[in-house]
Write a protein that holds these residues in place. Structure first.
Motif, PDB file in Angstrom:
ATOM      1  N   VAL A 141       0.842  -1.192   0.000  1.00 50.61           N
ATOM      2  CA  VAL A 141       0.000   0.000   0.000  1.00 50.61           C
ATOM      3  C   VAL A 141       0.878   1.242   0.000  1.00 50.61           C
ATOM      4  O   VAL A 141       1.989   1.251   0.549  1.00 50.61           O
ATOM      5  CB  VAL A 141      -0.958   0.020   1.213  1.00 50.61           C
ATOM      6  N   ALA A 142       0.384   2.294  -0.646  1.00 48.29           N
ATOM      7  CA  ALA A 142       1.029   3.609  -0.619  1.00 48.29           C
ATOM      8  C   ALA A 142      -0.047   4.652  -0.860  1.00 48.29           C
ATOM      9  O   ALA A 142      -1.034   4.394  -1.557  1.00 48.29           O
ATOM     10  CB  ALA A 142       2.123   3.715  -1.677  1.00 48.29           C
ATOM     11  N   ALA A 143       0.130   5.825  -0.277  1.00 50.97           N
ATOM     12  CA  ALA A 143      -0.823   6.921  -0.458  1.00 50.97           C
ATOM     13  C   ALA A 143      -0.158   8.050  -1.224  1.00 50.97           C
ATOM     14  O   ALA A 143       1.053   8.263  -1.128  1.00 50.97           O
ATOM     15  CB  ALA A 143      -1.322   7.422   0.894  1.00 50.97           C
ATOM     16  N   LEU A 144      -0.962   8.786  -1.982  1.00 52.34           N
ATOM     17  CA  LEU A 144      -0.425   9.879  -2.783  1.00 52.34           C
ATOM     18  C   LEU A 144      -0.023  11.077  -1.934  1.00 52.34           C
ATOM     19  O   LEU A 144       0.931  11.780  -2.261  1.00 52.34           O
ATOM     20  CB  LEU A 144      -1.454  10.331  -3.827  1.00 52.34           C
ATOM     21  N   ASP A 145      -0.783  11.349  -0.870  1.00 50.24           N
ATOM     22  CA  ASP A 145      -0.525  12.538  -0.081  1.00 50.24           C
ATOM     23  C   ASP A 145      -0.942  12.288   1.361  1.00 50.24           C
ATOM     24  O   ASP A 145      -1.403  11.198   1.723  1.00 50.24           O
ATOM     25  CB  ASP A 145      -1.261  13.749  -0.654  1.00 50.24           C
ATOM     26  N   ARG A 146      -0.793  13.285   2.189  1.00 54.08           N
ATOM     27  CA  ARG A 146      -1.092  13.108   3.612  1.00 54.08           C
ATOM     28  C   ARG A 146      -2.581  12.955   3.875  1.00 54.08           C
ATOM     29  O   ARG A 146      -2.977  12.416   4.907  1.00 54.08           O
ATOM     30  CB  ARG A 146      -0.507  14.269   4.417  1.00 54.08           C
ATOM     31  N   GLU A 147      -3.444  13.434   2.965  1.00 49.34           N
ATOM     32  CA  GLU A 147      -4.883  13.255   3.142  1.00 49.34           C
ATOM     33  C   GLU A 147      -5.315  11.824   2.845  1.00 49.34           C
ATOM     34  O   GLU A 147      -6.381  11.388   3.256  1.00 49.34           O
ATOM     35  CB  GLU A 147      -5.656  14.215   2.227  1.00 49.34           C
ATOM     36  N   ARG A 148      -4.523  11.099   2.090  1.00 49.58           N
ATOM     37  CA  ARG A 148      -4.760   9.687   1.773  1.00 49.58           C
ATOM     38  C   ARG A 148      -6.092   9.466   1.070  1.00 49.58           C
ATOM     39  O   ARG A 148      -6.788   8.483   1.304  1.00 49.58           O
ATOM     40  CB  ARG A 148      -4.650   8.843   3.041  1.00 49.58           C
ATOM     41  N   GLU A 149      -6.429  10.410   0.218  1.00 45.37           N
ATOM     42  CA  GLU A 149      -7.666  10.274  -0.552  1.00 45.37           C
ATOM     43  C   GLU A 149      -7.513   9.228  -1.648  1.00 45.37           C
ATOM     44  O   GLU A 149      -8.471   8.569  -2.039  1.00 45.37           O
ATOM     45  CB  GLU A 149      -8.053  11.622  -1.160  1.00 45.37           C
ATOM     46  N   ILE A 150      -6.295   9.121  -2.179  1.00 47.72           N
ATOM     47  CA  ILE A 150      -6.027   8.134  -3.227  1.00 47.72           C
ATOM     48  C   ILE A 150      -4.949   7.182  -2.729  1.00 47.72           C
ATOM     49  O   ILE A 150      -3.891   7.616  -2.261  1.00 47.72           O
ATOM     50  CB  ILE A 150      -5.572   8.812  -4.530  1.00 47.72           C
ATOM     51  N   LEU A 151      -5.246   5.889  -2.815  1.00 46.64           N
ATOM     52  CA  LEU A 151      -4.311   4.863  -2.368  1.00 46.64           C
ATOM     53  C   LEU A 151      -3.890   4.006  -3.555  1.00 46.64           C
ATOM     54  O   LEU A 151      -4.659   3.797  -4.498  1.00 46.64           O
ATOM     55  CB  LEU A 151      -4.952   3.974  -1.303  1.00 46.64           C
ATOM     56  N   ALA A 152      -2.654   3.537  -3.493  1.00 45.03           N
ATOM     57  CA  ALA A 152      -2.157   2.553  -4.457  1.00 45.03           C
ATOM     58  C   ALA A 152      -1.851   1.285  -3.674  1.00 45.03           C
ATOM     59  O   ALA A 152      -1.329   1.345  -2.550  1.00 45.03           O
ATOM     60  CB  ALA A 152      -0.909   3.070  -5.156  1.00 45.03           C
ATOM     61  N   PHE A 153      -2.140   0.121  -4.244  1.00 39.64           N
ATOM     62  CA  PHE A 153      -1.976  -1.117  -3.489  1.00 39.64           C
ATOM     63  C   PHE A 153      -1.866  -2.295  -4.441  1.00 39.64           C
ATOM     64  O   PHE A 153      -2.061  -2.172  -5.668  1.00 39.64           O
ATOM     65  CB  PHE A 153      -3.151  -1.316  -2.520  1.00 39.64           C
TER      66      PHE A 153
END
Length: 679
Positions: free
Chosen positions: A96-108
């Motif tokens: 898992v990884a998030a695009l930014d600190r808001e974590r609105e978009i995740l990659a996994f």
């Protein structure tokens, strides 16, 4: 990664009896997802609580968040995959990884393939619905098969990732399989990269280009961090060390407890038998233990804490990486090195020798939270030019270099080496590159960090007074990991070397075979008698001329001392002679910033250079013995005088296992013994 991968298991056996409604539970964007994101390798049931959907079962496909000692369910597996038309099956969560600190978009990534072929277990999936197939991730490694996806981390600015996703929005998985170069082109266009590890070794086990414990770069097609550099204290690396420990998860960013920088990972192989860690613990490179599996899951109250750790993500923050620079060499500020020689208080024109320590101003975690994206090395030009960026470094650091980590991740710092917190091996990769995060992970212990320590002893080992100076050059190069183009190249710093030690003569009657020698003569007006080994007093004070030579390319000074008779220990001789009227006056024995007021003393030592009878000092042995013994004249006995010559070189020494650097000056002593007979 599981030992027996679920991706090949029948999906009908993996359906879970969730307490579901017909529609997915709605989560607010980012809600409950602060802190460290993670997933486990195994399912478990919370013993005394339940999830926000009323279900007490936590699957290995659910995304958890550890923050402030409490762990919550950030996303159910079905919520991660809500953009896809899939059966009610838990597909697992391998990265898992998030695009930014808001974590609105995740990659996994998942552990199972989608039976409808919308994604595979080796693909990188975004919560927007974008799927990057495994073949696009590995295209620069020239693979022809899906090799799985175990760890993932996204490098680059959040705005760049949003543009990337927008551009890729209408590109299907099938199109990317046919044209994988689209991914590389967009990563380069927006200055992004995807770091990942695989579930296998390629291309073959017998001749691996990488192993599943290496962290790879999609953009460059290179090893970003090898298993060996991530775990330098373990026998990690194939074939050099012997074991592939795997890499199940990797991330860097802000620590959820301390608020400081952190780089975390988990391995596939545990060191449980050695009492170090399990494959469910979050580690820092080295390895050092950061969070035990029990700490990460304690608030969820599982019946067991040996549940594995398959995914990790920390928020990296904003990016503002500055160019580094060399600031000091062997403790001397660069501004005080002029023409290759150091200008130190009271003594100028000092060359360098022994081990040279290079220090610099480097980006910090606060300035550059994407530190692991960069690597650096100090490069050497010894006359043959600096190495090309893709070539091995010609500057070798000590192989047993170790540094100390903070053994206590709490605000209380523990930097005392111990059996449980030993010094960590600190080494570059095979081409001499240090990862910037490796350099910074020792900061809390306050060691005066070095960029490199270089043993110069093979250079300028035979320079003599009057020879041309020997110089080398250093520069600091930083690049994105594996890049063929440097991010920054510092100014070139030139230093002069001198590793020639003063040599003593082969024998007393061959003074010109050495750099330092001394003989005895009778001072003008004294009636003493002097031979090679004897001094016989006359009717007055015995006054000797101490004659000799002291030569070096970077001469500093000479000192004299004596002992013998009834005297205990060595006594100093202040270099002196008598003027025409017999008045004792000092002799200048030092060539310093003011030079010397004696024509017989130069930067190269005594002159003429081949003379062995330069007056070093007069020595009134009669008065010296009386002064040292409280009134006794010299007695029949053995005596000795000694000349010590010093040079100006800043000579460095480095204790690599303890990371201790020090400097001294170089000197040699020539003693001369004789028998004294009173008159």
């Amino acid at each position: 990664m599981l030992l027996f991968s679920r991706r090949f298991a029948p999906t009908t056996l993996l359906c879970l009896s969730f307490f579901l409604s017909n529609t997915s539970l709605s989560y607010a964007q980012g809600a409950g997802c602060e802190g460290l994101l993670l997933s486990t390798s195994e399912d478990f049931t919370m013993q005394q609580s339940e999830g926000p959907d009323g279900n007490p079962i936590v699957s290995d496909g659910d995304l958890l968040a550890f923050n402030g000692g409490t762990t919550t369910i950030c996303r159910r597996n079905r919520d991660l995959l809500q953009r896809f038309d899939i059966p009610r099956v838990d597909f697992g969560l391998d990265a898992v990884a998030a695009l930014d600190r808001e974590r609105e978009i995740l990659a996994f990534s998942t552990e199972l393939d989608d039976p409808n072929e919308q994604f595979g277990a080796g693909d990188l999936i975004f919560t927007t619905g974008l799927v990057i197939p495994n073949s696009a991730l590995t295209q620069r490694f020239d693979l022809r098969h899906d090799i799985g996806l175990d760890a993932v981390s996204l490098l680059g600015r959040p705005a760049g990732w949003r543009e990337f996703i927008e551009k890729m929005g209408n590109v299907s998985r099938r199109e990317l399989q046919a044209q994988p170069q689209i991914v590389i082109e967009l990563l380069e266009a927006f200055e992004l990269d995807i770091l990942f590890s695989t579930e296998g070794t390629a291309p073959t086990v017998t001749a691996p280009a990488f192993i599943d414990g290496d962290l790879l770069s999609v953009r460059s097609g290179t090893i970003f961090r090898s298993n060996q550099t991530l775990l330098p204290s373990l026998p990690a690396g194939i074939p050099s060390k012997g074991v592939d420990f795997g890499l199940d998860a990797y991330t860097f960013g802000v620590d959820p407890e301390t608020g400081g920088p952190s780089e975390l990972m988990s391995s596939e192989i545990d060191m449980r038998a050695e009492g170090l860690y399990t494959d469910g613990d979050a580690l820092q490179p080295g390895p050092t233990l950061r969070f035990r599996n029990e700490v990460l899951l304690k608030s969820l109250l599982p019946a067991s804490f040996d549940l594995g750790l398959d995914a990790l993500h920390l928020t990296a923050g904003e990016i503002a990486c500055g160019a580094p620079s060399i600031t000091r060499i062997s403790g001397v500020d660069i501004t005080d090195i002029i023409g290759g020689v150091a200008q130190t208080p009271g003594l100028s024109d000092r060359p360098f020798g022994g081990s040279l320590r290079i220090q610099g101003a480097m980006p910090t975690w606060l300035e550059c939270p994407i530190l692991p994206q960069y690597e650096f090395r100090i490069e050497l030009n010894d006359g043959s030019g600096f190495p090309a960026i893709g070539d091995p470094n010609t500057l070798a650091v000590p192989t047993n270099w170790r540094r100390q980590l903070d053994g206590n991740p709490s605000p209380i710092i523990d930097c005392a080496p111990s059996a449980s917190n030993p010094r960590q091996l600190y080494q570059p990769d095979g081409n001499g590159w240090f990862n910037l995060a490796d350099y910074r992970r020792f900061d809390e212990c306050g060691e005066d960090a070095s960029l490199a320590v270089w043993n110069s002893s093979a250079f300028a080992a035979s320079v003599e007074a009057g020879d041309p100076p020997v110089t080398v050059q250093f520069r600091l190069v930083m690049r994105e990991v594996g890049s063929a183009v440097p991010f920054s190249v510092s100014a070139v710093e030139t230093v002069r070397l001198d590793n020639n030690t003063y040599a003593l003569p082969a024998s007393k009657d061959m003074p010109l075979t050495g750099d330092v020698s001394m003989t005895l003569g009778v001072a003008s007006g004294s009636d003493a008698q002097v031979s090679d080994c004897d001094v016989t007093a006359g009717s007055s004070d015995v006054i000797l001329d101490l004659l000799g030579r002291a030569r070096d390319q970077h001469f500093w000074r000479y000192t004299l001392r004596w002992t013998g008779g009834n005297v205990v220990g060595w006594q100093s001789i202040a270099p002196n002679d008598r003027d025409g009227g017999g008045v004792v006056q000092p002799l200048d024995a030092v060539f310093d910033n003011d030079g010397s007021d004696r024509p017989q003393i130069s930067l190269g030592g005594t002159v003429p250079g081949n003379a062995t009878n330069v007056l070093l000092s007069e020595f009134n042995i009669t008065q010296a013995h009386i002064a040292a013994t409280g009134g006794q004249p010299p007695i029949e006995c053995g005596y000795a005088v000694e000349v010590t010559a010093w040079d100006r070189t800043i000579v460095g020494s480095f204790n690599a296992p303890n990371n201790i650097f020090g400097t001294t000056t170089r000197r040699v002593s020539y003693p001369l013994a004789f028998c004294f007979q009173p008159g």
